[in-house]
Design a protein around this motif. Sequence first.
Motif, PDB file in Angstrom:
ATOM      1  N   LEU A 123      48.551  50.073  38.197  1.00 15.88           N
ATOM      2  CA  LEU A 123      49.229  49.367  39.299  1.00 15.88           C
ATOM      3  C   LEU A 123      49.109  50.135  40.614  1.00 15.88           C
ATOM      4  O   LEU A 123      48.950  49.548  41.688  1.00 15.88           O
ATOM      5  CB  LEU A 123      50.709  49.144  38.959  1.00 15.88           C
ATOM      6  CG  LEU A 123      50.998  48.060  37.917  1.00 15.88           C
ATOM      7  CD1 LEU A 123      52.464  48.087  37.514  1.00 15.88           C
ATOM      8  CD2 LEU A 123      50.621  46.675  38.435  1.00 15.88           C
ATOM      9  N   ILE A 124      49.194  51.465  40.514  1.00 10.98           N
ATOM     10  CA  ILE A 124      49.116  52.307  41.711  1.00 10.98           C
ATOM     11  C   ILE A 124      47.775  52.109  42.425  1.00 10.98           C
ATOM     12  O   ILE A 124      47.666  52.210  43.648  1.00 10.98           O
ATOM     13  CB  ILE A 124      49.327  53.792  41.286  1.00 10.98           C
ATOM     14  CG1 ILE A 124      50.824  54.065  41.091  1.00 10.98           C
ATOM     15  CG2 ILE A 124      48.722  54.779  42.245  1.00 10.98           C
ATOM     16  CD1 ILE A 124      51.658  54.102  42.364  1.00 10.98           C
ATOM     17  N   LYS A 125      46.729  51.784  41.636  1.00  6.87           N
ATOM     18  CA  LYS A 125      45.381  51.644  42.220  1.00  6.87           C
ATOM     19  C   LYS A 125      45.087  50.220  42.695  1.00  6.87           C
ATOM     20  O   LYS A 125      44.084  49.989  43.377  1.00  6.87           O
ATOM     21  CB  LYS A 125      44.339  52.040  41.171  1.00  6.87           C
ATOM     22  CG  LYS A 125      44.370  53.520  40.829  1.00  6.87           C
ATOM     23  CD  LYS A 125      43.291  53.849  39.800  1.00  6.87           C
ATOM     24  CE  LYS A 125      43.548  55.195  39.162  1.00  6.87           C
ATOM     25  NZ  LYS A 125      43.116  55.254  37.755  1.00  6.87           N
ATOM     26  N   VAL A 126      45.946  49.267  42.333  1.00  9.65           N
ATOM     27  CA  VAL A 126      45.680  47.850  42.632  1.00  9.65           C
ATOM     28  C   VAL A 126      45.294  47.583  44.102  1.00  9.65           C
ATOM     29  O   VAL A 126      44.316  46.880  44.359  1.00  9.65           O
ATOM     30  CB  VAL A 126      46.871  46.959  42.187  1.00  9.65           C
ATOM     31  CG1 VAL A 126      46.863  45.610  42.871  1.00  9.65           C
ATOM     32  CG2 VAL A 126      46.835  46.770  40.679  1.00  9.65           C
ATOM     33  N   PRO A 127      46.021  48.156  45.099  1.00  6.71           N
ATOM     34  CA  PRO A 127      45.677  47.834  46.500  1.00  6.71           C
ATOM     35  C   PRO A 127      44.261  48.241  46.874  1.00  6.71           C
ATOM     36  O   PRO A 127      43.686  47.694  47.815  1.00  6.71           O
ATOM     37  CB  PRO A 127      46.692  48.656  47.311  1.00  6.71           C
ATOM     38  CG  PRO A 127      47.796  48.956  46.368  1.00  6.71           C
ATOM     39  CD  PRO A 127      47.191  49.047  45.003  1.00  6.71           C
ATOM     40  N   PHE A 128      43.684  49.197  46.147  1.00  6.14           N
ATOM     41  CA  PHE A 128      42.370  49.743  46.519  1.00  6.14           C
ATOM     42  C   PHE A 128      41.232  49.153  45.691  1.00  6.14           C
ATOM     43  O   PHE A 128      40.085  49.562  45.820  1.00  6.14           O
ATOM     44  CB  PHE A 128      42.399  51.275  46.391  1.00  6.14           C
ATOM     45  CG  PHE A 128      43.640  51.873  47.004  1.00  6.14           C
ATOM     46  CD1 PHE A 128      43.805  51.890  48.382  1.00  6.14           C
ATOM     47  CD2 PHE A 128      44.670  52.363  46.207  1.00  6.14           C
ATOM     48  CE1 PHE A 128      44.961  52.397  48.952  1.00  6.14           C
ATOM     49  CE2 PHE A 128      45.838  52.875  46.768  1.00  6.14           C
ATOM     50  CZ  PHE A 128      45.982  52.889  48.144  1.00  6.14           C
ATOM     51  N   THR A 129      41.565  48.185  44.816  1.00 13.15           N
ATOM     52  CA  THR A 129      40.513  47.534  44.034  1.00 13.15           C
ATOM     53  C   THR A 129      39.970  46.334  44.825  1.00 13.15           C
ATOM     54  O   THR A 129      40.510  45.991  45.881  1.00 13.15           O
ATOM     55  CB  THR A 129      41.058  47.011  42.682  1.00 13.15           C
ATOM     56  OG1 THR A 129      42.051  46.016  42.963  1.00 13.15           O
ATOM     57  CG2 THR A 129      41.669  48.130  41.852  1.00 13.15           C
ATOM     58  N   LYS A 130      38.950  45.700  44.270  1.00 10.63           N
ATOM     59  CA  LYS A 130      38.372  44.535  44.952  1.00 10.63           C
ATOM     60  C   LYS A 130      38.883  43.225  44.359  1.00 10.63           C
ATOM     61  O   LYS A 130      38.459  42.146  44.764  1.00 10.63           O
ATOM     62  CB  LYS A 130      36.845  44.589  44.842  1.00 10.63           C
ATOM     63  CG  LYS A 130      36.231  45.723  45.663  1.00 10.63           C
ATOM     64  CD  LYS A 130      34.777  45.439  45.998  1.00 10.63           C
ATOM     65  CE  LYS A 130      34.243  46.236  47.168  1.00 10.63           C
ATOM     66  NZ  LYS A 130      34.454  47.666  47.070  1.00 10.63           N
ATOM     67  N   ALA A 131      39.810  43.326  43.402  1.00 15.27           N
ATOM     68  CA  ALA A 131      40.283  42.132  42.693  1.00 15.27           C
ATOM     69  C   ALA A 131      40.893  41.113  43.667  1.00 15.27           C
ATOM     70  O   ALA A 131      41.499  41.485  44.676  1.00 15.27           O
ATOM     71  CB  ALA A 131      41.337  42.543  41.670  1.00 15.27           C
ATOM     72  N   ASN A 132      40.709  39.834  43.317  1.00 18.37           N
ATOM     73  CA  ASN A 132      41.315  38.764  44.117  1.00 18.37           C
ATOM     74  C   ASN A 132      42.800  38.668  43.762  1.00 18.37           C
ATOM     75  O   ASN A 132      43.149  38.377  42.620  1.00 18.37           O
ATOM     76  CB  ASN A 132      40.571  37.456  43.819  1.00 18.37           C
ATOM     77  CG  ASN A 132      41.167  36.300  44.584  1.00 18.37           C
ATOM     78  OD1 ASN A 132      41.975  36.480  45.510  1.00 18.37           O
ATOM     79  ND2 ASN A 132      40.786  35.089  44.195  1.00 18.37           N
ATOM     80  N   LEU A 133      43.656  38.900  44.740  1.00 20.62           N
ATOM     81  CA  LEU A 133      45.108  38.894  44.470  1.00 20.62           C
ATOM     82  C   LEU A 133      45.814  37.686  45.079  1.00 20.62           C
ATOM     83  O   LEU A 133      47.042  37.656  45.171  1.00 20.62           O
ATOM     84  CB  LEU A 133      45.745  40.190  44.992  1.00 20.62           C
ATOM     85  CG  LEU A 133      45.244  41.484  44.351  1.00 20.62           C
ATOM     86  CD1 LEU A 133      45.896  42.690  45.011  1.00 20.62           C
ATOM     87  CD2 LEU A 133      45.550  41.504  42.856  1.00 20.62           C
ATOM     88  N   SER A 134      45.014  36.702  45.490  1.00 22.75           N
ATOM     89  CA  SER A 134      45.620  35.508  46.088  1.00 22.75           C
ATOM     90  C   SER A 134      45.968  34.494  44.999  1.00 22.75           C
ATOM     91  O   SER A 134      45.132  34.184  44.153  1.00 22.75           O
ATOM     92  CB  SER A 134      44.643  34.890  47.094  1.00 22.75           C
ATOM     93  OG  SER A 134      45.093  33.599  47.438  1.00 22.75           O
ATOM     94  N   ASN A 135      47.197  34.001  45.023  1.00 22.34           N
ATOM     95  CA  ASN A 135      47.580  32.968  44.033  1.00 22.34           C
ATOM     96  C   ASN A 135      47.677  31.594  44.708  1.00 22.34           C
ATOM     97  O   ASN A 135      48.392  30.727  44.245  1.00 22.34           O
ATOM     98  CB  ASN A 135      48.889  33.342  43.318  1.00 22.34           C
ATOM     99  CG  ASN A 135      50.102  33.310  44.234  1.00 22.34           C
ATOM    100  OD1 ASN A 135      49.966  33.455  45.439  1.00 22.34           O
ATOM    101  ND2 ASN A 135      51.279  33.142  43.668  1.00 22.34           N
ATOM    102  N   GLU A 136      46.939  31.454  45.821  1.00 18.01           N
ATOM    103  CA  GLU A 136      46.933  30.157  46.547  1.00 18.01           C
ATOM    104  C   GLU A 136      46.338  29.075  45.669  1.00 18.01           C
ATOM    105  O   GLU A 136      45.323  29.316  45.021  1.00 18.01           O
ATOM    106  CB  GLU A 136      46.063  30.263  47.816  1.00 18.01           C
ATOM    107  CG  GLU A 136      46.602  31.209  48.863  1.00 18.01           C
ATOM    108  CD  GLU A 136      47.676  30.594  49.754  1.00 18.01           C
ATOM    109  OE1 GLU A 136      47.860  29.382  49.687  1.00 18.01           O
ATOM    110  OE2 GLU A 136      48.303  31.359  50.503  1.00 18.01           O
TER     111      GLU A 136
END
Length: 272
Positions: free
Chosen positions: A259-272
């Motif tokens: 979780l600590i690394k989540v902001p720095f990954t390239k994963a799509n975090l949009s739930n639109e």
Amino acid sequence: MNLSHFFADGQNIWQILLFAVVFLVCWNLEYLFGVSKNYNKWKHSFTNALFIIPGGIMQLILGVLFVKVLLWENANGVGLLPRLNLASNWQQIVVTFIVLDFFYWMYHFLMHKIGFAWRFHAVHHSDKVMNVTTSLREHPGETLIRLGHYMLAVWMLGTSFWIITLHQFIQIVSKIIVHSNWRLPDNVDKWVSYVFLTPNMHHVHHHEEQPYTDSNYGDLFSIWDRVFGTFRYLPAHEVRFGLDVELFDNEEQLKFKKLIKVPFTKANLSNE
Ligand SMILES: [Zn+2]
Ligand SMILES: [Zn+2]
């Protein structure tokens, strides 16, 4: 008891004890009235509790600077409030609470709308079950942004130090209560939520799908969500906690070190 004396020296042991009491009451009410069943509460809470370590360090560092500047402002009459010549402490409390509440609403709205900021805030929203410990689940990057924002608002106001301690005290109590897994009865919530943020409102904010994630941004009061049209309601049986994004479908990703690394990954975090 004199309110200004109780908060004069910043957070004291009695205030910390009161936090513990509120936390324990809410924690136990969850066993009786919680909406989520069949989850491992201790395991879930352990992950969230780990966030205290980086968050606490960040708070300590910023806290020193925050208090130093505010005490200097108070001693020299710097800030907007000293210029208003408010007659009583109560007037100072009312103005401060309303202004800081508006700043929080704006901060929270921007955390959802600015892509870079959302990557930090998404960690808070990734919790698949929301309970009192979710209030601790904040990425240290977000702690930095949130406190930076809060400090600037307080310094602009130049409010008396004890009133800011009072505000932070009420803010923490509210954070614990609104993240609780129990809800108010809907007929009570209907009235309370005209003025205050309630667990029911914050449950909707933690619903995994839009447009509910982007609603109910309030801190202590619900007035800004009412004014800006971001108030939304869902009945208890329709709320599913978490974020509907692929990354968080994977249990492994919901461990602290990932979780600590989540902001720095390239994963799509949009739930639109
Ligand atoms: Zn949010
Ligand atoms: Zn929350």
